[in-house]
Design an enzyme around this catalytic site. Structure first.
Site, PDB file in Angstrom:
ATOM      1  N   GLU A  97       0.841  -1.194   0.000  1.00 52.71           N
ATOM      2  CA  GLU A  97       0.000   0.000   0.000  1.00 52.71           C
ATOM      3  C   GLU A  97       0.877   1.245   0.000  1.00 52.71           C
ATOM      4  O   GLU A  97       2.006   1.219   0.505  1.00 52.71           O
ATOM      5  CB  GLU A  97      -0.893  -0.085   1.252  1.00 52.71           C
ATOM      6  N   ASP A  98       0.365   2.312  -0.571  1.00 50.93           N
ATOM      7  CA  ASP A  98       1.140   3.556  -0.596  1.00 50.93           C
ATOM      8  C   ASP A  98       1.288   4.173   0.795  1.00 50.93           C
ATOM      9  O   ASP A  98       2.379   4.496   1.235  1.00 50.93           O
ATOM     10  CB  ASP A  98       0.505   4.573  -1.577  1.00 50.93           C
ATOM     11  N   ASP A 101      -3.107   5.908   6.694  1.00 47.50           N
ATOM     12  CA  ASP A 101      -3.516   7.188   7.268  1.00 47.50           C
ATOM     13  C   ASP A 101      -4.383   6.891   8.502  1.00 47.50           C
ATOM     14  O   ASP A 101      -3.847   6.606   9.570  1.00 47.50           O
ATOM     15  CB  ASP A 101      -4.263   7.954   6.167  1.00 47.50           C
ATOM     16  N   PHE A 150      -0.745  16.136   3.798  1.00 42.34           N
ATOM     17  CA  PHE A 150      -1.272  15.414   2.651  1.00 42.34           C
ATOM     18  C   PHE A 150      -0.204  15.351   1.561  1.00 42.34           C
ATOM     19  O   PHE A 150       0.237  16.367   1.048  1.00 42.34           O
ATOM     20  CB  PHE A 150      -2.549  16.060   2.123  1.00 42.34           C
ATOM     21  N   ARG A 163       0.413  11.566  -9.493  1.00 43.52           N
ATOM     22  CA  ARG A 163       0.832  10.195  -9.202  1.00 43.52           C
ATOM     23  C   ARG A 163       2.201   9.881  -9.804  1.00 43.52           C
ATOM     24  O   ARG A 163       2.952   9.053  -9.300  1.00 43.52           O
ATOM     25  CB  ARG A 163      -0.167   9.193  -9.794  1.00 43.52           C
TER      26      ARG A 163
HETATM   27  P1  IMP Z   1      -6.976   5.348   5.438  1.00 40.87           P
HETATM   28  O1  IMP Z   1      -8.113   4.404   5.321  1.00 40.87           O
HETATM   29  O2  IMP Z   1      -7.365   6.637   6.087  1.00 40.87           O
HETATM   30  O3  IMP Z   1      -5.758   4.748   6.135  1.00 40.87           O
HETATM   31  O4  IMP Z   1      -6.616   5.801   3.979  1.00 40.87           O
HETATM   32  C1  IMP Z   1      -5.725   5.115   3.249  1.00 40.87           C
HETATM   33  C2  IMP Z   1      -5.756   5.577   1.814  1.00 40.87           C
HETATM   34  O5  IMP Z   1      -6.041   6.950   1.698  1.00 40.87           O
HETATM   35  C3  IMP Z   1      -4.375   5.416   1.224  1.00 40.87           C
HETATM   36  O6  IMP Z   1      -4.240   4.161   0.656  1.00 40.87           O
HETATM   37  C4  IMP Z   1      -4.335   6.510   0.196  1.00 40.87           C
HETATM   38  O7  IMP Z   1      -4.869   6.032  -1.010  1.00 40.87           O
HETATM   39  C5  IMP Z   1      -5.214   7.575   0.751  1.00 40.87           C
HETATM   40  N1  IMP Z   1      -4.401   8.597   1.443  1.00 40.87           N
HETATM   41  C6  IMP Z   1      -4.266   8.777   2.764  1.00 40.87           C
HETATM   42  N2  IMP Z   1      -3.443   9.794   3.038  1.00 40.87           N
HETATM   43  C7  IMP Z   1      -3.046  10.279   1.848  1.00 40.87           C
HETATM   44  C8  IMP Z   1      -2.155  11.342   1.470  1.00 40.87           C
HETATM   45  O8  IMP Z   1      -1.534  12.049   2.274  1.00 40.87           O
HETATM   46  N3  IMP Z   1      -1.993  11.521   0.136  1.00 40.87           N
HETATM   47  C9  IMP Z   1      -2.628  10.754  -0.796  1.00 40.87           C
HETATM   48  N4  IMP Z   1      -3.452   9.751  -0.479  1.00 40.87           N
HETATM   49  C10 IMP Z   1      -3.657   9.523   0.825  1.00 40.87           C
HETATM   50 MG    MG Z   2      -4.309   3.735  -1.332  1.00 44.51          MG
END
Ligand code: IMP
Ligand code: MG
Length: 174
Positions: A97-98, A101, A150, A163
């Site tokens: 995963e990237d 968050d 972000f 991207r």
């Molecule tokens: P989570 O469910 O809040 O952990 O969100 C995870 C997903 O949100 C990641 O896989 C990203 O695709 C996106 N995401 C969360 N933070 C960022 C950010 O700072 N930049 C870009 N995408 C983000």
């Molecule tokens: Mg993602």
């Protein structure tokens, strides 16, 4: 309103970190093969670079989940938009995963995958924003911890842009 991207982690630093992660993963899975489960779209640049650095047999597949609209905060409602083409039963699955968050997306996904009886299930994330965590997830391989900003680049987008940046940056609005 105009946007600019400020570099946070350079291309060289990202490359070096991915090489380190690949080495560690190769050691940990020695004598085994690993199934990389790439989370679209953000994880795709990281996954391909990481795969090239792994020295045990690799197979890969893709999954797409959606927990967002166009906002910058996940909703907690996770939907599988594209599922795997292959079964993961009996495989050593490494989710790539990237960024983690709030953790909501991955908590849901890891739970879902566990029910498919993989031999092992681990998580590798290029970036981690621990301050933002709402749901606990255990990250087995982590590239960088970053503050609550972000970020874009290396697969990550803001409104589908950036991207393709080879480094990781923060979007600033002026
Ligand atoms: P989570 O469910 O809040 O952990 O969100 C995870 C997903 O949100 C990641 O896989 C990203 O695709 C996106 N995401 C969360 N933070 C960022 C950010 O700072 N930049 C870009 N995408 C983000
Ligand atoms: Mg993602």
């Amino acid at each position: 309103m105009s946007e600019a991207v400020r570099e946070l982690i350079s291309e060289a630093d990202v490359d070096e970190k991915i090489a380190e992660l690949g080495k560690k993963i190769s050691e940990d899975y020695e004598g085994e093969s690993v199934f990389l489960l790439c989370i679209l779209k953000g994880g795709v640049f990281f996954t391909t670079e990481l795969a090239k650095r792994i020295r045990v047999p690799v197979s890969l597949d893709f999954m797409s989940v959606s927990s967002y609209g166009a906002q910058t905060e996940s909703s907690g409602v996770v939907r599988i938009v594209k599922d795997l083409d292959t079964s993961i039963e009996g495989k050593n699955v490494l989710v790539v995963e990237d960024i983690i968050d709030t953790g909501r997306t991955l908590a849901y996904l890891m739970d879902n995958l566990k029910q498919r009886n993989p031999k092992s299930l681990k998580l590798c994330a290029l970036l981690d924003k621990p301050e933002r965590r709402v749901t606990e997830v255990s990250v087995d391989y982590r590239g960088f911890q970053i503050p609550d900003e972000f970020v874009v680049g290396y697969g990550m987008d803001y409104d589908q842009k950036y991207r393709n940046l080879p480094y990781i940056g923060v979007v600033e609005f002026a």
